[in-house]
Every structure is written in C-alpha cells, then in structure tokens.
Design a protein around this motif. Structure first.
Motif, PDB file in Angstrom:
ATOM      1  N   ILE A 183      -6.464  35.356   7.511  1.00 25.66           N
ATOM      2  CA  ILE A 183      -6.277  34.091   6.797  1.00 25.66           C
ATOM      3  C   ILE A 183      -7.284  33.098   7.360  1.00 25.66           C
ATOM      4  O   ILE A 183      -7.766  33.264   8.486  1.00 25.66           O
ATOM      5  CB  ILE A 183      -4.833  33.517   6.911  1.00 25.66           C
ATOM      6  CG1 ILE A 183      -4.544  33.080   8.344  1.00 25.66           C
ATOM      7  CG2 ILE A 183      -3.777  34.473   6.402  1.00 25.66           C
ATOM      8  CD1 ILE A 183      -3.490  31.995   8.406  1.00 25.66           C
ATOM      9  N   SER A 184      -7.606  32.073   6.595  1.00 20.64           N
ATOM     10  CA  SER A 184      -8.637  31.138   7.050  1.00 20.64           C
ATOM     11  C   SER A 184      -8.083  30.176   8.098  1.00 20.64           C
ATOM     12  O   SER A 184      -6.871  29.948   8.171  1.00 20.64           O
ATOM     13  CB  SER A 184      -9.176  30.340   5.861  1.00 20.64           C
ATOM     14  OG  SER A 184      -8.219  29.375   5.438  1.00 20.64           O
ATOM     15  N   PHE A 185      -8.986  29.597   8.885  1.00 23.90           N
ATOM     16  CA  PHE A 185      -8.593  28.624   9.905  1.00 23.90           C
ATOM     17  C   PHE A 185      -8.002  27.378   9.243  1.00 23.90           C
ATOM     18  O   PHE A 185      -7.031  26.814   9.726  1.00 23.90           O
ATOM     19  CB  PHE A 185      -9.818  28.274  10.762  1.00 23.90           C
ATOM     20  CG  PHE A 185      -9.514  27.330  11.903  1.00 23.90           C
ATOM     21  CD1 PHE A 185      -8.428  27.539  12.748  1.00 23.90           C
ATOM     22  CD2 PHE A 185     -10.320  26.226  12.142  1.00 23.90           C
ATOM     23  CE1 PHE A 185      -8.158  26.675  13.807  1.00 23.90           C
ATOM     24  CE2 PHE A 185     -10.062  25.355  13.197  1.00 23.90           C
ATOM     25  CZ  PHE A 185      -8.971  25.581  14.023  1.00 23.90           C
ATOM     26  N   ARG A 186      -8.566  26.973   8.108  1.00 25.97           N
ATOM     27  CA  ARG A 186      -8.025  25.794   7.409  1.00 25.97           C
ATOM     28  C   ARG A 186      -6.603  26.058   6.917  1.00 25.97           C
ATOM     29  O   ARG A 186      -5.744  25.189   6.991  1.00 25.97           O
ATOM     30  CB  ARG A 186      -8.929  25.413   6.232  1.00 25.97           C
ATOM     31  CG  ARG A 186     -10.206  24.698   6.674  1.00 25.97           C
ATOM     32  CD  ARG A 186     -10.755  23.840   5.547  1.00 25.97           C
ATOM     33  NE  ARG A 186     -12.044  23.243   5.880  1.00 25.97           N
ATOM     34  CZ  ARG A 186     -12.195  22.123   6.582  1.00 25.97           C
ATOM     35  NH1 ARG A 186     -11.144  21.484   7.053  1.00 25.97           N
ATOM     36  NH2 ARG A 186     -13.411  21.649   6.814  1.00 25.97           N
ATOM     37  N   ASP A 187      -6.350  27.274   6.414  1.00 21.05           N
ATOM     38  CA  ASP A 187      -4.980  27.624   5.979  1.00 21.05           C
ATOM     39  C   ASP A 187      -4.013  27.577   7.163  1.00 21.05           C
ATOM     40  O   ASP A 187      -2.871  27.147   7.032  1.00 21.05           O
ATOM     41  CB  ASP A 187      -4.951  29.024   5.346  1.00 21.05           C
ATOM     42  CG  ASP A 187      -5.463  29.018   3.912  1.00 21.05           C
ATOM     43  OD1 ASP A 187      -5.673  27.909   3.360  1.00 21.05           O
ATOM     44  OD2 ASP A 187      -5.652  30.112   3.351  1.00 21.05           O
ATOM     45  N   ASN A 205     -16.922  33.200  11.321  1.00 23.00           N
ATOM     46  CA  ASN A 205     -16.183  32.979  10.067  1.00 23.00           C
ATOM     47  C   ASN A 205     -15.805  31.519   9.891  1.00 23.00           C
ATOM     48  O   ASN A 205     -15.892  30.965   8.800  1.00 23.00           O
ATOM     49  CB  ASN A 205     -14.913  33.841  10.029  1.00 23.00           C
ATOM     50  CG  ASN A 205     -15.219  35.323   9.958  1.00 23.00           C
ATOM     51  OD1 ASN A 205     -16.329  35.705   9.581  1.00 23.00           O
ATOM     52  ND2 ASN A 205     -14.259  36.160  10.321  1.00 23.00           N
ATOM     53  N   THR A 206     -15.380  30.885  10.985  1.00 20.97           N
ATOM     54  CA  THR A 206     -14.938  29.491  10.910  1.00 20.97           C
ATOM     55  C   THR A 206     -16.117  28.565  10.625  1.00 20.97           C
ATOM     56  O   THR A 206     -15.989  27.585   9.890  1.00 20.97           O
ATOM     57  CB  THR A 206     -14.231  29.092  12.230  1.00 20.97           C
ATOM     58  OG1 THR A 206     -13.230  30.055  12.524  1.00 20.97           O
ATOM     59  CG2 THR A 206     -13.563  27.733  12.110  1.00 20.97           C
ATOM     60  N   ARG A 207     -17.263  28.899  11.175  1.00 13.30           N
ATOM     61  CA  ARG A 207     -18.484  28.122  10.929  1.00 13.30           C
ATOM     62  C   ARG A 207     -18.795  28.100   9.436  1.00 13.30           C
ATOM     63  O   ARG A 207     -19.129  27.057   8.865  1.00 13.30           O
ATOM     64  CB  ARG A 207     -19.640  28.771  11.706  1.00 13.30           C
ATOM     65  CG  ARG A 207     -20.693  27.807  12.207  1.00 13.30           C
ATOM     66  CD  ARG A 207     -21.676  28.535  13.132  1.00 13.30           C
ATOM     67  NE  ARG A 207     -21.058  28.913  14.386  1.00 13.30           N
ATOM     68  CZ  ARG A 207     -21.190  30.123  14.961  1.00 13.30           C
ATOM     69  NH1 ARG A 207     -21.920  31.064  14.395  1.00 13.30           N
ATOM     70  NH2 ARG A 207     -20.573  30.389  16.092  1.00 13.30           N
ATOM     71  N   LYS A 208     -18.638  29.256   8.783  1.00 14.68           N
ATOM     72  CA  LYS A 208     -18.889  29.337   7.331  1.00 14.68           C
ATOM     73  C   LYS A 208     -17.902  28.463   6.561  1.00 14.68           C
ATOM     74  O   LYS A 208     -18.244  27.847   5.563  1.00 14.68           O
ATOM     75  CB  LYS A 208     -18.780  30.789   6.860  1.00 14.68           C
ATOM     76  CG  LYS A 208     -19.929  31.679   7.312  1.00 14.68           C
ATOM     77  CD  LYS A 208     -19.642  33.129   6.942  1.00 14.68           C
ATOM     78  CE  LYS A 208     -20.663  34.076   7.591  1.00 14.68           C
ATOM     79  NZ  LYS A 208     -20.253  35.486   7.463  1.00 14.68           N
ATOM     80  N   GLU A 209     -16.650  28.450   7.055  1.00 10.14           N
ATOM     81  CA  GLU A 209     -15.618  27.649   6.400  1.00 10.14           C
ATOM     82  C   GLU A 209     -15.942  26.158   6.422  1.00 10.14           C
ATOM     83  O   GLU A 209     -15.715  25.442   5.459  1.00 10.14           O
ATOM     84  CB  GLU A 209     -14.288  27.820   7.162  1.00 10.14           C
ATOM     85  CG  GLU A 209     -13.338  28.817   6.588  1.00 10.14           C
ATOM     86  CD  GLU A 209     -11.988  28.702   7.309  1.00 10.14           C
ATOM     87  OE1 GLU A 209     -11.235  27.774   6.995  1.00 10.14           O
ATOM     88  OE2 GLU A 209     -11.721  29.531   8.194  1.00 10.14           O
TER      89      GLU A 209
END
Length: 828
Positions: A555-559, A822-826
């Motif tokens: 799941i994404s860091f923002r989620d 991955n978080t950098r891309k987000e």
C-alpha cells in the motif's frame, strides 16, 4: 548418543586474579558402550598438563591430540577399553575478558579496582573452562570444588557442604548437582554480599558486589512470587535446595538460567527507587520470571539438541508473560507482549533470510546465531496461539504431562506435541509443524464478493521481488463481525457467508499472521477504530499490519498516513506506542528526502495531540503504561524541536544539576531532548553525569544520550569514547543503537565500524552475541550502493557465527532502499 558418555564430573578450580588464569583438575566417570581405543571430548583455549585413565584398576596414559579449530581433545589409548572408566585431567585456562566461558568482570568499590570470576557456558562454552562433552544430551552430575583466596567467596549451583582453610586460601566444596547439561553449570569467585529469604523450603539469595545488596530487595520479592507461581502452575516442586540470583557487572546476555544460580546484568536485577524507571521495574520482573521458568523448561527437561532451542526460550518467554500478568494484572502484560514479542517475531520472519523455529544446527557458531527473535519471540507467539486453540486447562495439563514424563532427561518438539495432542485430542502436531518446521508466516487476504467473505493465504515477505516457494499453514482462524465471531481451522482458501457492515480477521490477535484488507473493508474498520468499537488489541493489529504492508510496498505511504488519522483520539498505550514507533521509523528512513518536512509536520501534529492528554507529570491512579508512553512522546517531540518540550526539558535538567532531583521515568526522555538541542558545554555536563552515575541503569541512559547530539564532531567523540575503558564491553552497543536512529549520526556509524572492526572483534571475541548486534545496527540504512559496500566488506572480513545476521541486515537495507525509492515517486 555417542559410544562414550559421562556419568559424573568431579571438578576443582583454582583461579589466579594476578595472572588472570585458572588451574583445573577433573575426574570424569564415564560409560563406554562399545570397545574403543580413542575418546574425544570438547576443549577450547585450554592447556592440558596431565591426563590419565583408570580402567579395570589400572592407570593408562593416553596420547593427547588437541584440535583447536574443532575445539576437541582426543585421547588415544594403546588398548581398547569398554564399560566403566575414569578420566583424570589436569589443565589450565585463561580468565578471559570476552564474557564467555570462565571469565573475569571488573568493577570499583570505594575507589579500588576489583575483579570477580564468573561463567557463561550457554551455548557451547563450558569447554573453555574444562574438557567435557559440551552438548545438551550429555547429561551428568557435577561435584564442584573451588580453591579461592581467603577474602573471596565461592558460588556454584548447589549449596556449600564444607569450607576448609588451606593457608591463605579456602577450599569450598559443593553438594552434588542433579543430572544436568554442561551449559547449566555455574562457578563464581569474588567479594560478594547478599540478602536472603525463603520460599517454602527453598533458600533464595540476591547476590551482588559490595555496596549494592540493598538494590536487590525488589528482585528478592519477585523471585519468591514467581518461584511459588511456577511450582503451582507446573505442579512440580522446584528441585534444588537454593536459588541464587546473581548481579554481574560485565555480562554479554541479559540473564542466564544456570540451575540454582541465575546470573543477570546489574541493570536487570538491581532496582533503585530513586533512579530506576517503571520500564526497568517491569523488565526486571519479566526477566526474573523468564529465568525461573527455565528451571523447569530447559533445566529439568532439556532439549536433545540445539535445533530445539525454542523449547527452552519460547516457553520461558511465554510463561514469563503469563506469570507477570497473573501477579501484576494492572500492568496489562499480555498487551505489552504484542510489542515486546510479536512485533520482533513478525519483523524478522518477514525476511527471506529468516529461519524456521526448529532449525538445523551443526556447529557452536550455528547455535549462537539462533538466539534471536524466532527462537524467543515467534516461538512465544505460536505458543499463545496454540494455548488459545486447545484451551488453557488442556495446555496446562499437557505441559505437566510433558515435564513429568521427561524430567532429568532430554526431549524433542515431537514429545511436546504428543503430550499436548493426547490431552486436548486436537491435531496439535499436524497444525504446529506447519509453524515450527517451515520459515515465515502467512498474510491472509480478505475481500467480500457476492455476500461471501473470501479468505486466502500466502507467505508474507517485506522483500517480495522474486518468486518464492508457495507455503501453506494450518491457521486457527477467528473472524469477528458485528454480531458474531466465526472460528475455523484454515488449511486452504475459506469462504464465510457475510451479512455485516464490517469484519476483523484475527480477532484478539492470538494468531501469528497478518491480514490484508481491500480499501472498502479497511475504511469500515477505520470507523470502528474512531468509535473504539473494537478492542485496543485489534486496533493495534490493524495498524501494525498496515505499517508492514506499507514498508513492503503493498500500500502507498500516503494511504498509510491517511489511515493513521483514524487514530487521532486514540488513548491506549500499545496502539499509540506502535504508531509513534512507526512514525519515528519513517522519520529516520526518509531523513534525506526533500519531502522530509512534510513527514516531520505530520508526526509533530500527531505526537502533540497525544502529549496534550498526558502532560509531563504522573497523575495519581494512572496506569504504569502511561509512564512508558509519556517518555516515548517527550523524546519524539524533543527530536522535532517542539519549543515547549525543549524549554521544559532544559528547566528540569537545570534543576537536576542543582538538586539531583528528576523523576526516574523522565530521566531518559529529558537527557534525550537535552542532547538533541545541546552543544559542547552540554556534552561535557552529560559526560560528567555519566562518570558519577550511581547505578548501571543511569550510566546506560547517559551513554545512550551521548549519541543523541546533532553536532557531528560531538557524535564522533561519542564513537571514540565508546571504545575507551570507560565503557563496559556489554554497553558498547547502547550508543550505537541510538546513533543509527539519529538522522545526523547514522551516516557516521558504518565508517566507524569499518575502521574499528578488527578492534571490535578482538574486544568481543568470536562467538560473542554482541558482534551480531553491531552488524545488525547498520540495517537502518536505505541505500542499494551501501548494501553492496557492506556485503563486500564482510566478504573480506568474515567472522564465523555472523552469516545469518549479515544476510538479514543486507536484506533490510534493500527493503528500506526500495521503500524510499517508491515513496520518492509518490511525493514527486
């Protein structure tokens, strides 16, 4: 068993504190099942002065072969011998400073440097003190004598039966031990004092170096309580006439369950009401309960071989929580078990480089590597799951049957399953072998389709970038819905009729597995969390699973951050403690990213809401866990440079310097904040406090805080100080553990390890568990290039017994690097 087995060891030791050596003499009564002309024992770092054998009334002198690498002593005879015989060996060894075998510990009393000698034989270090069959199954009885300087006292597993003055020396002779393994034998020589009491017929002593016995009062009380509890629970009396609890100044492990003579680090046995925190008090209780549980699990019944180490450690871990919770229910210890045990077990077993609970073990270096979160934490958790599945009373009866059947002998995991399965009439072996024989654990994917709840399982991995073998677990499943709880034994995919607004898998978090919900199910649970309509344990597990799914990229860091907002009004210790730890983890891992300030702001808002409900000072009637949470929040806000927190910490620190007064629960957090905002003048003040610290606990707090400054020159100074004589070897890891979670300090640690690796290995000695901790400290890195560099370095500087920890460390670095990527891309 081998063809030669020991029956009894008659041992005499004479330590020399001027040369730091010891002389030993032994007579070993042996049984030889088939004729042989050679006998091989274990021996390491010993010089053999003389050796002979008595057989059929005749003395035979064998040829001696010492194999240093294999740590073996082979005696070759000119004729074959069988049946009964006696070996007589005269040997000398070093009272080393590596904290293993027969070693020395240094301390100060009234300004004078003093030494004592003590032992740490688990797993395979009795061979450093005397030639023996140094394996769990080679049980024998022991008759110990210690010839010591007259100003010294001697301690062993059994009571003293005679004391004889021989000039300037005293010969202590101890009673014969029960039949037991070599790793449980204990020897100590030094200037000791003690306080004592009785539990039934058992004499209990808390033994310390001079001037510290008054700090043993709390531990004496705990020991009496837990000894009595386990006697009642197991329905088997403690079999020895005495139980010594011994505080050792230098000790690599936390504690060791030597039968009748348990050893501890001073910080885990000694309690000073003026400076000891709530956390220390609870930790002392838990470790004492753990070691006393071993007197049955491990000592009375011992695993046959080290692959079943978990039979010792998992049971002691599980039973300690059971005992502490029974005697101190107000501490919510089963809730704390999730933080202290389940988190560690789930974390390590999320790695491909983990290992099964029942793990193949060939050599001593293999044994030393498995004293980890699998043998202790995961094992304790699967026992909790098993007890929940078969019921408390069946579990207790099964344990009693197992202990009674195998007392004074050895047992295997299968023996335990037989006892528990036969009492409960449940498929214990079939189910539990899927948990102890294979590596990892499952994640259950849960989704609703056509009014049916569909559940499937697969192995959970944090680094799931390659194909792995499909595994299957037999899971005692529980699913809570609004009006009912469904329980099943899940072997494959499961479908349950569903007519509810929400559901929660793993009700009460008794199962050792994670759950992945789809977005709709997750949102529905978010509402239950806000309303506190589900238990604190379930609120904890939903967050903890989500954190792991985020780190693994599912799941994404923002989620993840959006879901944490459901916990804005949370007030429970384990839930908040877990969220704070997770947010701090992200703060460290992402500290070099451009969007770091956004994370800092999120953390600051969340921590502030928690602190506003807690305040600085204890409120009458508050739970003990509130004190633990308060410390976490103050430290975290201090690191975020919250102005009010920093100002109050400075005020309280100034008052401490003036009056010496500061609540024990606030000392660690205040030191942490003061260091973070401090300069070289502050550094000198804290160093001064360290040098004058009245207890080991206070020293460790201050030492850790020296790694919490932001000035890199001061942090380099701390690293230099760490290797000085002012820091005990056992404490060397403390500032390293703090520095790697300091965004300003973490990049200094790896260059320091590389530069000092030779000296670190030399100081610890090969096989010391502290070496693995040093290697593991760099797992906080999040850089693919750094992973390659670390791998290359340890290929050149390999130390036996560190292979598993190194593989786990490298894997964690890759996981963190991929998460950061991955978080950098987000965020970009």
């Amino acid at each position: 068993m081998k063809s030669v087995s020991p029956v009894n060891y008659e041992l005499t030791f004479e330590p020399d504190f001027k040369k730091f050596t010891f002389r030993g003499q032994e007579k070993i009564s042996i049984k030889i099942s088939r004729p042989t002309n050679s006998i091989t024992l274990h021996a390491a770092e010993l010089a053999i002065n003389q050796c002979s054998a008595w057989y059929n009334g005749k003395k035979i002198i064998p040829k001696i072969k010492l194999d240093e690498k294999a740590e073996e002593l082979t005696l070759v005879f000119s004729q074959k011998i069988s049946g009964k015989a006696t070996l007589e060996i005269d040997f000398t060894g070093q009272l080393n400073d590596k904290l293993v075998g027969f070693y020395r510990s240094k301390y100060e009393y009234k300004g004078k440097e003093k030494h004592l000698a003590t032992t740490q034989f688990e797993a395979a270090d009795a061979r450093r003190a005397f030639p023996c069959w140094d394996e769990p199954e080679a049980k024998a009885t022991f008759d110990v004598s210690l010839l010591v300087d007259s100003n010294h006292t001697a301690i062993s597993n059994m009571p003293v039966i005679s004391k004889k003055n021989l000039g300037h020396k005293t010969l202590y002779k101890f009673n014969t031990t029960p039949i037991m393994s070599t790793y449980l034998l204990y020897l100590a020589v030094g200037e000791f004092e003690y306080i004592s009491s009785k539990s039934g017929k058992t004499l209990i002593r808390v033994i310390t170096t001079h001037g510290k016995k008054h700090q043993g009062k709390l531990s004496l009380e705990f020991t009496k309580q837990f000894l009595s509890y386990f006697e009642k629970y197991f329905k088997i009396s403690y079999p020895l006439p005495k139980l010594d609890m011994i505080a050792i100044p230098d000790f690599a492990s936390g504690a060791m369950e030597n039968w009748g003579a348990i050893t501890f680090r001073e910080t885990i046995l000694l309690y000073d009401p003026k400076t000891s925190s709530t956390e220390t008090k609870q930790h002392i209780a838990e470790v004492i309960a753990h070691e006393i549980a071993h007197q049955w699990f491990g000592n009375l019944v011992t695993m046959k071989w080290w692959n079943d180490l978990w039979l010792n450690e998992s049971f002691a871990t599980f039973m300690a929580t059971k005992a502490v919770d029974a005697l101190y229910p107000e501490w919510d210890f089963w809730d704390q078990f999730l933080i202290s045990e389940m988190i560690g077990g789930l974390s390590l077993d999320s790695l491909k480089s983990s290992h099964p609970i029942d793990v193949p073990v060939k050599s001593p270096s293999d044994v030393r590597q498995i004293f980890d979160e699998i043998s202790y934490n995961k094992g304790g958790c699967v026992l909790m799951m098993l007890e929940n599945f078969i019921g408390d009373e069946n579990f207790r009866k099964g344990l009693h049957s197992y202990l009674e059947k195998h007392e004074y002998a050895n047992a295997t995991t299968e023996d335990l399953w037989n006892s528990l399965g036969s009492i409960s009439r449940q498929p214990v072996r079939q189910m539990m072998n899927t948990w102890v024989r294979q590596v990892g654990y499952p994640v259950i994917e849960a989704k609703v389709k056509n009014s049916r709840l569909q559940l499937s399982q697969s192995r959970f991995l944090l680094e799931n970038n390659t194909k792995t073998k499909q595994r299957n677990w037999i899971i005692p499943l529980s699913v809570r819905m609004q009006d009912k709880t469904v329980t099943k034994l899940m072997k494959g995919p499961v479908t349950i009729p569903y007519k509810s607004d929400w559901f929660k898998v793993n009700d009460g978090q008794k199962g050792f597995y994670r759950v992945k919900y789809d977005k709709d199910a997750r949102d529905a649970l978010g509402e239950q969390i806000e309303e506190k309509a589900i238990s604190n344990v379930d609120r904890w597990s939903i967050h903890h699973d989500l954190f792991a799914l985020c780190v693994s990229g599912q799941i994404s860091f923002r989620d993840y951050l959006d879901f944490v907002k459901h916990y804005q009004d949370e007030d429970d210790y384990i839930v908040l403690s877990d969220i704070i730890a997770s947010l701090n983890f992200f703060y460290i891992i992402l500290s070099k990213e451009e969007f770091w300030n956004e994370i800092k702001e999120f953390n600051h808002d969340f921590f502030n809401k928690v602190f506003s409900r807690l305040g600085w000072d204890q409120v009458k009637g508050e739970k003990s866990t509130t004190a633990l949470l308060r410390g976490q929040v103050i430290s975290s806000l201090g690191r975020l440079e919250d102005e009010e927190i920093v100002a109050e910490a400075k005020s309280r620190f100034a008052n401490l310097l003036k009056t010496g007064q500061l609540h024990p629960d606030l000392r660690g957090p205040v030191y942490s904040v003061i260091a973070w905002t401090g300069d070289s003048s502050t550094y000198q003040k804290m160093l001064g406090l360290y040098r004058k610290a009245p207890t080991q606990e206070e020293m460790v707090r201050l030492l850790s805080s020296l790694a919490n400054f932001q000035d890199k020159k001061l942090l380099s100074k701390t690293l230099l100080f760490t290797l000085s004589k002012e820091v005990r070897t056992q404490n060397l890891f403390q500032p390293i553990a703090r520095m790697v979670i300091n965004p300003q300090g973490k990049e200094l640690v790896w260059p320091w390890i590389k530069q000092n690796w030779k000296g670190i290995v030399s100081r610890f000695g090969v096989g010391n568990p502290l070496l693995n901790r040093i290697i593991g400290s760099v797992s906080i890195e999040a850089d693919f290039e750094k992973e390659k560099e670390i791998k290359k370095f340890f290929t050149k500087h390999h130390v036996p017994g560190t292979e598993m920890k190194l593989a786990q460390t490298l894997e964690r670095i890759r996981i963190h690097a991929r998460f950061s990527q991955n978080t950098r891309k987000e965020f970009n």
